[in-house]
Scaffold this motif. Sequence first.
Motif, PDB file in Angstrom:
ATOM      1  N   TYR A 139       5.778  -4.796  -9.751  1.00 28.19           N
ATOM      2  CA  TYR A 139       5.686  -3.337  -9.604  1.00 28.19           C
ATOM      3  C   TYR A 139       4.231  -2.877  -9.648  1.00 28.19           C
ATOM      4  N   ASN A 140       3.425  -3.529 -10.473  1.00 23.73           N
ATOM      5  CA  ASN A 140       1.993  -3.210 -10.498  1.00 23.73           C
ATOM      6  C   ASN A 140       1.386  -3.378  -9.115  1.00 23.73           C
ATOM      7  N   ILE A 152       2.792  -0.700  -6.592  1.00 25.46           N
ATOM      8  CA  ILE A 152       2.263   0.661  -6.689  1.00 25.46           C
ATOM      9  C   ILE A 152       0.815   0.727  -6.206  1.00 25.46           C
ATOM     10  N   TYR A 201       2.043   4.260  -3.250  1.00 20.89           N
ATOM     11  CA  TYR A 201       2.582   5.085  -4.322  1.00 20.89           C
ATOM     12  C   TYR A 201       3.923   5.670  -3.920  1.00 20.89           C
ATOM     13  N   SER A 202       4.872   5.630  -4.816  1.00 20.87           N
ATOM     14  CA  SER A 202       6.066   6.450  -4.681  1.00 20.87           C
ATOM     15  C   SER A 202       6.522   6.796  -6.093  1.00 20.87           C
ATOM     16  N   PRO A 203       7.062   7.988  -6.279  1.00 19.01           N
ATOM     17  CA  PRO A 203       7.458   8.401  -7.632  1.00 19.01           C
ATOM     18  C   PRO A 203       8.472   7.436  -8.246  1.00 19.01           C
ATOM     19  N   VAL A 204       9.357   6.916  -7.418  1.00 21.31           N
ATOM     20  CA  VAL A 204      10.363   6.000  -7.948  1.00 21.31           C
ATOM     21  C   VAL A 204       9.727   4.681  -8.391  1.00 21.31           C
ATOM     22  N   THR A 205       8.789   4.192  -7.599  1.00 25.82           N
ATOM     23  CA  THR A 205       8.080   2.981  -8.010  1.00 25.82           C
ATOM     24  C   THR A 205       7.363   3.230  -9.340  1.00 25.82           C
ATOM     25  N   ALA A 206       6.750   4.414  -9.479  1.00 24.00           N
ATOM     26  CA  ALA A 206       6.045   4.744 -10.714  1.00 24.00           C
ATOM     27  C   ALA A 206       7.009   4.712 -11.906  1.00 24.00           C
ATOM     28  N   ASN A 249      10.016   3.190 -12.094  1.00 25.69           N
ATOM     29  CA  ASN A 249      10.543   1.845 -12.300  1.00 25.69           C
ATOM     30  C   ASN A 249       9.524   0.932 -12.954  1.00 25.69           C
ATOM     31  N   ARG A 250       8.279   1.108 -12.570  1.00 23.41           N
ATOM     32  CA  ARG A 250       7.212   0.325 -13.173  1.00 23.41           C
ATOM     33  C   ARG A 250       7.157   0.625 -14.673  1.00 23.41           C
ATOM     34  N   PHE A 309       9.589   1.617 -16.566  1.00 23.48           N
ATOM     35  CA  PHE A 309      10.733   0.993 -17.228  1.00 23.48           C
ATOM     36  C   PHE A 309      10.453  -0.480 -17.498  1.00 23.48           C
ATOM     37  N   LEU A 362       2.762  10.321 -16.666  1.00 25.85           N
ATOM     38  CA  LEU A 362       3.202  10.570 -15.289  1.00 25.85           C
ATOM     39  C   LEU A 362       3.444  12.053 -14.999  1.00 25.85           C
TER      40      LEU A 362
END
Lengths: 414, 152
Positions: free
Chosen positions: A319-320, A323, A327-332, A334-335, A337, A355
Amino acid sequence: MQQNELIPHLFRTEYSKIVAVLYNSFKLKHLETAEDIASETFLKATEIWGIKGIPENPTAWLYTVAKNKVKDYFKHNAVLEKQIKEAIKSNDVEPEQGFEFSAQNIADSQLAMIFSVCNPNNSTEAQVCLSLQILCGFSVEEIANAFLTKPETIKKRLHRARTTLRDSNFKIKVLSEAQIKTRLDSVLKTLYLLFNEGYSSKTDNQFIRKDLCSEALRLTFILTENTLTNTPQANALLALMCYQSSRFDARTSDKGEVILFENQDRSLWDNELIEKGNHYLINAYKGNEVSKYHLEATIAYWHTTPTDNNKWQHILQLYNQLILIEYSPVTALNRTFAFARVYGNEKGIQEAEKLHMEEQPYYHSLLGYMYADINTDKAVCHYEKAVELSKSRVEKQILAKEIKRLSGKNAGSS
Amino acid sequence: MIDRIDLSSPVYKFSGNKYIFVPVLHAQSSLRCNHKIKKMKEFLLVFRADYKTMPNASPEEMQATTQRWMNWVAGIAAQEKLVDRGNRLVNSGKVLKSDGVISDGPYTEIKESILGYTLVKATSLDEATALAKGCPVLSIGGNVEIREINAL
């Protein structure tokens, strides 16, 4: 499958093949001609099958009818040409040549069609719309539903996109290696979005969703079968689709309810597809390239594999990287988590609070989750915010249940 | 508002009392946060440390260090505030002076030398400074200099 399901199913899977083969085989002046013939074929199927019942081999029936319609078209056109503009020889009238709806011809024609639709002069959105219509036989309403827009908007978008295609005077057979290379990115992106529409589209119709996923898979598979398009990225995308599809049957109950990952019956996971995913993922890593598709496929791989001690560490690192690529808010989220899974909830909270996605229900439910064992009041507060922001009834219920549990715990301890 | 769905971006959410993995939900740009609408300025973060005091790391330690840097820089990217992750610098170099004298390495005269740089965006110098917190260079006794870019 009943007739009322069969025809829509065949329409989604066969319409695009018929169009592609006709367009490709006869160098028809306009795509529309190929589409008209394909549409008439289905119209005839609806009429005849309604009276006589479904033929033994419906697909072969469709192909035969389409072939006959092509014959009629050329005959009709020849007469027209003769009567109206006798002196002018039209390019449109090709001598009738042999063509087959063979697997190979379908694959070649559809590969050609994918690249023709992904015209860089069209926006990515337009390319996806056009693909849904031409490659997947989607109706304007279905596309509008997928894009959460009005049908009129989609109609206009499709109209503009088609005009671009016509104006660019696209001829698939002369598409050069260089053109294929420059278009491959948008082709992959389109196929990725196509799969998404199927995997999690808004429609509850399981048939549509499954068809879409298998169509996206099939089209991506075609890419890996051709030396020009068999790139690491195409393999990575195919691996991703295989992993995700492997859980297709496990993720909905008989009643159509969504079953979440951890509760899924793993015996329903399709091992054959997981194996295929592994195969294409290995292919994808031949070479040095690491794309977004590689990372997403690898994350999916970790989720389909039995637990490894360092699973979350691997997932966090992926995930690092993801991202950093896009960038996507969901990736941010999930990362974050994954971060909390590796470093604990307290550090996860610190990371999440940076965030500032205050308008996002998942941001609050993530914080609520991480606060649950640290600060019950804060957890409840975040959950309440998530309930307020969430648009999903099912989700609101699940969150409300959790609030109740936490509130009870709080009252009991004081 | 979440209005699109993404196969690859699973969201972790609740079922019963467990937080679990769900491969759904892709958020469109409409989901992006308000603070991003504010005017952003770019800042250069320069990392400095004294090479001489830096321990010789084992391969495991080096891997752990790489992971810390990745976590830190990805944490900035997750806030949508990374412009360019920048680079590390090789620890040897030359210095050319106005009198034409060339000397080896920057660290013969200055104790700390530049290890690398990263480009971020923020609404203020304070916000940019907050981003620098947690930078792994701090844990080896180094420092981060935060400077606003004065674009030409």
